[in-house]
Design an enzyme around this catalytic site. Structure first.
Site, PDB file in Angstrom:
ATOM      1  N   GLN A   1       0.843  -1.185   0.000  1.00  0.00           N
ATOM      2  CA  GLN A   1       0.000   0.000   0.000  1.00  0.00           C
ATOM      3  C   GLN A   1       0.884   1.243   0.000  1.00  0.00           C
ATOM      4  O   GLN A   1       1.841   1.339   0.771  1.00  0.00           O
ATOM      5  CB  GLN A   1      -0.893   0.016   1.238  1.00  0.00           C
TER       6      GLN A   1
ATOM      7  N   PHE B   1     -11.590  -7.637  -8.045  1.00  0.00           N
ATOM      8  CA  PHE B   1     -10.333  -6.893  -8.045  1.00  0.00           C
ATOM      9  C   PHE B   1      -9.744  -6.956  -6.631  1.00  0.00           C
ATOM     10  O   PHE B   1      -9.426  -5.942  -6.018  1.00  0.00           O
ATOM     11  CB  PHE B   1     -10.526  -5.441  -8.491  1.00  0.00           C
TER      12      PHE B   1
ATOM     13  N   GLU C   1      -9.262 -11.871  -8.982  1.00  0.00           N
ATOM     14  CA  GLU C   1      -8.140 -10.975  -9.268  1.00  0.00           C
ATOM     15  C   GLU C   1      -7.364 -11.507 -10.474  1.00  0.00           C
ATOM     16  O   GLU C   1      -7.067 -12.704 -10.539  1.00  0.00           O
ATOM     17  CB  GLU C   1      -7.217 -10.874  -8.048  1.00  0.00           C
TER      18      GLU C   1
ATOM     19  N   ASN D   1     -13.294  -2.982  -6.580  1.00  0.00           N
ATOM     20  CA  ASN D   1     -12.136  -2.128  -6.292  1.00  0.00           C
ATOM     21  C   ASN D   1     -11.223  -2.118  -7.515  1.00  0.00           C
ATOM     22  O   ASN D   1     -10.103  -2.623  -7.477  1.00  0.00           O
ATOM     23  CB  ASN D   1     -11.398  -2.646  -5.057  1.00  0.00           C
TER      24      ASN D   1
ATOM     25  N   CYS E   1     -10.553   4.888  -7.444  1.00  0.00           N
ATOM     26  CA  CYS E   1      -9.440   5.837  -7.418  1.00  0.00           C
ATOM     27  C   CYS E   1      -9.584   6.891  -8.516  1.00  0.00           C
ATOM     28  O   CYS E   1      -8.640   7.655  -8.765  1.00  0.00           O
ATOM     29  CB  CYS E   1      -8.096   5.114  -7.544  1.00  0.00           C
TER      30      CYS E   1
END
Length: 412
Positions: free
Chosen positions: A248, A277, A298, A342, A369
């Site tokens: 992160q 995701f 994913e 996400n 985002c």
């Protein structure tokens, strides 16, 4: 190109100041609301692009940039907003999100709350361009915001944590052993207090062993040679520690966001959740630990493998990790009580929203985002209401904002 006086009224989603002049919207980097500036303006299609020449009158939210690299001659492009007061930055991000929903999503939302942490030294990852001078000496740095080929030598980055910079200093002290190429790219990430290094570029690395001997504190080293897949070339990590791809950038704020995602999912008392995701499985593991059946999807195979180890104790209830593109496999795993989305900055494929309309869950928890792609994806979900929306300032001094949006079916 015309020399023009502009009154900056607002900040765009990309971080540029916005002014109107002779019926034209003009975007000018490194300006702030309230500024009166002189800029060289060129017309590109239906908009104008300004290059700041001087500030004639400073707006109330303009402040001196703290970083020496931000101004000329380096003109660092790593940050866009060091010249803007932090409170004004965060207000601008909230307004960007609401504006995106109005313009793109055709929906009205209230001005969302903003959650924020430290504005400096928050980054636990830093990617630099690496260049070799004519003398053979290496340097590493960031690019100028107005010239991507202009790479300056980085002395410090005030939004990056010191352990990351220390890792970079160790790498550059051993740079004589890097592949013999004029250009490379590297990333140092700190995971569990230890630096990891990813090198991109080069065809041969004849002095790899010497490099590894010279960087004893690096926990792991990956190399992605030109035209090849990334491979692990040194591993000094304990078992089951995640790789550099899963770090992160701002772990403190990411953990705060993660906790709220889990809380909002569990508020629906779900029996079955799809985490799309899912990355390295942080959210999937936290929800599965509460007895919920979780399917984590994913595309990154390494991330999926790591997520699978974290879900291994929950296999009996059907929890598992799948390596695939979400749009390819989501329909086969619906219905679910809650679906978490996400996605990357590009948002979700239209096949994803179509599948959710066909087999709707109780709620969709969307972590975004990019306000523009979030608003676009929500517009593809007619009949769904924005139940809750809030912002997280994971990247202060930049124009990026993270959003948590909960969607529920509208009442009949």
């Amino acid at each position: 190109m015309t020399l023009t006086t502009l009154d900056i009224a607002s900040i765009s989603a990309g971080g540029d100041g916005v002014a109107r002049h002779d019926g034209l919207v003009v975007f000018t980097p490194r300006t702030a609301p309230g500024d009166r500036v002189v800029a060289e303006v060129s017309v590109q299609g239906r908009v104008g692009r300004g290059r700041l020449v001087r500030v004639e009158r400073e707006g109330s939210v303009r402040i001196p940039a703290r970083c020496a690299h931000y101004e000329a001659p380096d003109r660092c492009g790593g940050c866009q907003w060091q010249h803007v007061d932090i409170a004004a930055q965060r207000d601008a991000k909230r307004a960007m999100l609401r504006d995106a929903f109005q313009r793109i999503g055709k929906r009205e939302i209230p001005l969302p709350a903003m959650h924020a942490g430290e504005p400096w030294r928050y980054r636990r990852s830093l990617t630099l361009a690496m260049r070799k001078r004519a003398s053979g000496e290496w340097y590493a740095g960031l690019r100028a915001f107005d010239d991507p080929e202009d790479v300056f030598e980085l002395e410090d980055c005030l939004i990056t944590a010191e352990p990351v910079l220390a890792g970079w200093r160790e790498v550059m002290a051993a740079a004589v052993h890097l592949p013999d190429e004029p250009r490379l790219r590297g990333t140092v990430r700190v995971i569990q207090d230890r630096p990891h290094f990813v090198l991109e570029g080069g065809k041969e690395w004849s002095e790899l062993s010497a490099f590894l001997d010279a960087v004893p504190t690096l926990a792991a080293v990956w190399w992605q040679a030109e035209g090849k897949r990334r491979r692990l070339v040194a591993d000094r990590r304990p078992a089951n520690e995640p790789g550099a791809s899963f770090a992160q950038v701002n772990p403190e704020m990411a953990e705060a966001l993660h906790a709220v995602v889990v809380q909002r999912v569990m508020a629906h008392a779900p029996q079955r959740v799809i985490d799309a995701f899912s990355g390295a499985g942080d959210t999937a593991a936290a929800i599965a630990a509460q007895g919920v059946r979780v399917v984590a999807i994913e595309a990154d195979e390494d991330a999926t493998a790591y997520a699978a180890t974290r879900l291994a104790t929950r296999l009996a209830n059907g929890s598992r990790a799948i390596a695939a593109r979400v749009e390819d496999v989501l329909p086969a795993h619906l219905p679910a009580d809650v679906v978490i989305l996400n996605p990357p900055r590009s948002g979700v494929d239209a096949k994803v929203t179509a599948a959710l309309l066909k087999s709707p869950p109780k709620a969709i928890i969307y972590v975004s985002c990019d306000p523009a792609t979030l608003a676009r994806d929500v517009s593809r979900l007619p009949g769904w209401a924005v139940q809750h929306i809030e912002c997280y300032d994971l990247f202060p001094q930049t124009a990026h904002v993270e959003t948590l949006c909960e969607l529920r079916p509208e009442s009949p």
